[in-house]
Design a protein around this motif. Structure first.
Motif, PDB file in Angstrom:
ATOM      1  N   VAL A 250      26.592  85.266  72.680  1.00 20.56           N
ATOM      2  CA  VAL A 250      25.570  84.386  72.108  1.00 20.56           C
ATOM      3  C   VAL A 250      25.928  84.164  70.647  1.00 20.56           C
ATOM      4  N   PHE A 251      26.005  82.922  70.228  1.00 19.09           N
ATOM      5  CA  PHE A 251      26.339  82.590  68.843  1.00 19.09           C
ATOM      6  C   PHE A 251      25.257  81.654  68.327  1.00 19.09           C
ATOM      7  N   ARG A 252      24.555  82.096  67.274  1.00 22.93           N
ATOM      8  CA  ARG A 252      23.508  81.291  66.656  1.00 22.93           C
ATOM      9  C   ARG A 252      23.661  81.375  65.137  1.00 22.93           C
ATOM     10  N   GLN A 253      23.760  80.223  64.504  1.00 25.40           N
ATOM     11  CA  GLN A 253      23.813  80.169  63.053  1.00 25.40           C
ATOM     12  C   GLN A 253      22.386  80.070  62.525  1.00 25.40           C
ATOM     13  N   LEU A 254      21.990  81.056  61.722  1.00 20.82           N
ATOM     14  CA  LEU A 254      20.609  81.171  61.272  1.00 20.82           C
ATOM     15  C   LEU A 254      20.548  81.104  59.742  1.00 20.82           C
ATOM     16  N   ARG A 255      19.926  80.056  59.239  1.00 12.89           N
ATOM     17  CA  ARG A 255      19.695  79.957  57.797  1.00 12.89           C
ATOM     18  C   ARG A 255      18.541  80.871  57.413  1.00 12.89           C
ATOM     19  N   GLN A 256      18.711  81.661  56.358  1.00 12.74           N
ATOM     20  CA  GLN A 256      17.667  82.581  55.910  1.00 12.74           C
ATOM     21  C   GLN A 256      17.169  82.157  54.526  1.00 12.74           C
ATOM     22  N   ASP A 257      15.879  81.948  54.429  1.00  7.47           N
ATOM     23  CA  ASP A 257      15.261  81.511  53.171  1.00  7.47           C
ATOM     24  C   ASP A 257      14.932  82.754  52.343  1.00  7.47           C
ATOM     25  N   VAL A 258      15.933  83.240  51.622  1.00  8.69           N
ATOM     26  CA  VAL A 258      15.780  84.494  50.866  1.00  8.69           C
ATOM     27  C   VAL A 258      14.733  84.334  49.771  1.00  8.69           C
ATOM     28  N   ASP A 259      14.832  83.272  48.999  1.00  8.05           N
ATOM     29  CA  ASP A 259      13.868  83.066  47.909  1.00  8.05           C
ATOM     30  C   ASP A 259      12.454  82.908  48.472  1.00  8.05           C
ATOM     31  N   GLY A 260      12.322  82.173  49.561  1.00  4.86           N
ATOM     32  CA  GLY A 260      11.005  81.978  50.151  1.00  4.86           C
ATOM     33  C   GLY A 260      10.397  83.271  50.646  1.00  4.86           C
ATOM     34  N   PHE A 261      11.216  84.142  51.218  1.00  6.91           N
ATOM     35  CA  PHE A 261      10.723  85.426  51.712  1.00  6.91           C
ATOM     36  C   PHE A 261      10.184  86.280  50.562  1.00  6.91           C
ATOM     37  N   TRP A 262      10.993  86.455  49.524  1.00  5.52           N
ATOM     38  CA  TRP A 262      10.560  87.323  48.425  1.00  5.52           C
ATOM     39  C   TRP A 262       9.452  86.684  47.598  1.00  5.52           C
ATOM     40  N   ASP A 263       9.451  85.359  47.468  1.00  9.64           N
ATOM     41  CA  ASP A 263       8.323  84.694  46.793  1.00  9.64           C
ATOM     42  C   ASP A 263       7.029  84.951  47.556  1.00  9.64           C
ATOM     43  N   HIS A 264       7.110  84.919  48.885  1.00 14.63           N
ATOM     44  CA  HIS A 264       5.905  85.112  49.683  1.00 14.63           C
ATOM     45  C   HIS A 264       5.360  86.536  49.549  1.00 14.63           C
ATOM     46  N   VAL A 265       6.222  87.540  49.675  1.00 14.44           N
ATOM     47  CA  VAL A 265       5.704  88.919  49.596  1.00 14.44           C
ATOM     48  C   VAL A 265       5.239  89.233  48.185  1.00 14.44           C
ATOM     49  N   ASP A 366      24.817  75.446  49.716  1.00 15.78           N
ATOM     50  CA  ASP A 366      23.523  74.936  50.147  1.00 15.78           C
ATOM     51  C   ASP A 366      22.606  75.984  50.773  1.00 15.78           C
ATOM     52  N   GLU A 367      23.183  77.027  51.387  1.00 18.75           N
ATOM     53  CA  GLU A 367      22.328  77.962  52.100  1.00 18.75           C
ATOM     54  C   GLU A 367      23.010  79.307  52.307  1.00 18.75           C
ATOM     55  N   ARG A 368      22.186  80.279  52.655  1.00 19.07           N
ATOM     56  CA  ARG A 368      22.661  81.607  53.015  1.00 19.07           C
ATOM     57  C   ARG A 368      22.068  81.952  54.376  1.00 19.07           C
ATOM     58  N   GLY A 369      22.755  82.810  55.106  1.00 18.53           N
ATOM     59  CA  GLY A 369      22.216  83.140  56.406  1.00 18.53           C
ATOM     60  C   GLY A 369      23.085  84.099  57.180  1.00 18.53           C
ATOM     61  N   LEU A 370      22.911  84.044  58.487  1.00 17.93           N
ATOM     62  CA  LEU A 370      23.579  84.972  59.394  1.00 17.93           C
ATOM     63  C   LEU A 370      24.228  84.204  60.533  1.00 17.93           C
ATOM     64  N   TYR A 371      25.491  84.500  60.792  1.00 17.02           N
ATOM     65  CA  TYR A 371      26.100  84.108  62.050  1.00 17.02           C
ATOM     66  C   TYR A 371      25.745  85.221  63.038  1.00 17.02           C
ATOM     67  N   PHE A 372      24.703  84.980  63.807  1.00 16.88           N
ATOM     68  CA  PHE A 372      24.246  85.978  64.773  1.00 16.88           C
ATOM     69  C   PHE A 372      25.132  85.900  66.009  1.00 16.88           C
ATOM     70  N   LEU A 373      25.820  86.987  66.305  1.00 17.76           N
ATOM     71  CA  LEU A 373      26.633  87.084  67.510  1.00 17.76           C
ATOM     72  C   LEU A 373      26.197  88.324  68.266  1.00 17.76           C
ATOM     73  N   CYS A 374      25.961  88.176  69.551  1.00 15.40           N
ATOM     74  CA  CYS A 374      25.668  89.348  70.362  1.00 15.40           C
ATOM     75  C   CYS A 374      26.345  89.193  71.722  1.00 15.40           C
TER      76      CYS A 374
END
Length: 464
Positions: A250-265, A366-374
């Motif tokens: 399974v390969f899924r490219q996942l953009r992670q909103d790092v600033d949005g996460f920490w701004d929210h908490v 433009d973005e940061r994230g995870l190449y999710f592979l399982c």
């Protein structure tokens, strides 16, 4: 005989020489990685490229220090190589139809902002991906050379490089800042020696072996006439076994909103840094160091950063230490599942839904994230069940929360996260979406014999 002694009780040892190495190792000694997505206008070109790649594949009995290559195919890729009218029935239905279908979009949460119309790659109806080459290297220079070799060979064979996905240098932290990769399942029957009690039967991850139900995993078996050269191993019925030593990626490219996460908490805790970190840890289920909240509920304890031998039911059945809806508790509920939490029956229920994760982070302008592979042997029972039932649903616990607070798809809009407490709980409302789907596909990672068979020549007609 020990529970984990699968080689004697339930079948053969894993054939590491026929197995692609990613199944049994994450290539931790190779910190640089790139994933090359390829499209072939002609079957002949794809076969030439596959024949070039096959002898370069790193197998499970190798532990390279310089570089490694793995080869995976989409359903379109298998059809293109073989020129079969249809794939054999033993291929997983999700693989046969692909990740981007109306049904899969609903169960995987690929709707709204995750809808395939916004994906960078992997959308159905566009130029299909046929082949994926996973490249690993000891340093950036070696990786650059390896990518250039692939590009040159692809051009020579008339195959188009659709996209090169470059990963960050290997780290034990994901981009939100938390230690990752701690809870990996142990695969039995790898070494030939006794396995730990928690080891999972190899058929959970590798086709052609016994799984946790004591059954051989479903896989594509061919008519004998489809393999006159006897390139494939035969199963007990005498059928050529195309699936043996293969698995599904399974390969899924996942953009992670790092600033949005920490701004929210930070906003939810009125800017109190300590409280913000504690809330973030509750959302994840571990502290940034990796220490699990169930063992370190009040403050981070880096001495527990690799702790993984724990359960939830006896010490934290209500989620006071680690909220029931926390990400890691949803992704791996351990011993907390009904109808008999805290028992072996509960643990057995989880064992049939484990995944071997091999992802790496990425970052660009433009973005940061995870190449999710399982990796898993049963896409529906393993990856799709976890994604649909545990992460985007609440089937495993009496939750009011709609989805995973960290990676949930927010199909119904902003979510709610409940932190149980004494005497009262606290509910954090209006959690926005922190992770967005950017592309993905299901791949077949064949054994080496199967890869050579598929690349050998056109097969045509029917395989089964």
């Amino acid at each position: 005989m020990a529970r984990g002694d699968v080689s004697g009780a339930m079948g053969d040892l894993l054939d590491l020489g026929d197995l692609q190495g990613l199944v049994v190792r994450g290539y931790g000694k190779l910190p640089c990685a790139a994933y090359v997505l390829l499209h072939a206008p002609t079957s002949d070109g794809l076969r030439r490229l596959a024949r070039w790649a096959a002898p370069r594949v790193t197998t499970g009995d190798e532990s390279p220090d310089d570089q490694a290559m793995q080869v995976a195919l989409t359903h379109d890729g298998v059809r293109c190589l073989t020129e079969w009218d249809d794939l054999p029935d033993g291929f997983s239905e999700p693989f046969r139809t692909g990740m981007d279908t109306e049904y899969r979009n609903r169960i995987l949460g690929d709707t709204g902002t995750n809808d395939p119309s916004g994906w960078l790659w992997g959308r159905s109806g566009e130029e299909p991906i046929h082949l994926l080459l996973l490249l690993y290297a000891q340093d950036a220079r070696t990786l650059t050379t390896l990518v250039a070799e692939v590009r040159a060979q692809a051009e020579q064979d008339g195959v188009r490089v659709q996209r090169v996905l470059l990963a960050d240098g290997l780290s034990d932290r994901e981009v939100f800042g938390f230690r990752d990769g701690i809870s990996q399942p142990t695969i039995a029957a790898v070494t030939g020696g006794p396995d730990p009690a928690e080891a999972l039967r190899p058929g959970e991850f590798v086709l052609g072996y016994r799984n946790e139900y004591g059954q051989q995993s479903e896989r594509p078996l061919l008519q004998q006439s489809a393999d006159p050269e006897r390139m494939l191993r035969r199963d007990r019925s005498g059928a050529p076994d195309l699936g043996r030593n293969g698995t599904y990626l399974v390969f899924r490219q996942l953009r992670q909103d790092v600033d949005g996460f920490w701004d929210h908490v930070n906003s939810a805790t009125d800017g109190d840094a300590a409280q913000a970190e504690h809330l973030a840890a509750r959302i994840v289920g571990r502290w940034p160091s990796g220490a699990p909240l169930v063992l370190a509920p009040a403050v981070d304890d880096p001495t527990l950063s690799a702790a993984n031998d724990f359960g939830y039911h006896d010490v934290d059945p209500l989620g006071v230490r680690c909220p029931v809806g926390a990400h890691v508790r949803r992704a791996n509920p351990r011993d907390s599942l009904p109808p008999n939490p805290g028992t072996d029956a509960s643990l057995r229920g989880v064992r049939t839904h484990r995944l071997v994760r091999r992802g790496r982070t990425y970052s660009d302008a433009d973005e940061r994230g995870l190449y999710f592979l399982c990796l898993n042997a049963n896409l529906a029972r393993q990856f799709e069940f976890v994604q649909h039932g545990w992460l985007n649903g609440n089937v495993f616990a009496p939750l009011d929360d709609a989805d995973d607070p960290l990676i949930g798809s927010r199909v119904h809009g902003p979510s709610t996260f409940t932190v149980p407490g004494e005497p009262v709980r606290h509910r954090y409302r209006e959690l926005p979406q922190f992770v967005q789907m950017r592309g993905g596909a299901y791949f077949f990672l064949p054994g080496l014999r199967a890869l050579h068979y598929l690349a050998a020549r056109p097969r045509g007609g029917s395989a089964a």
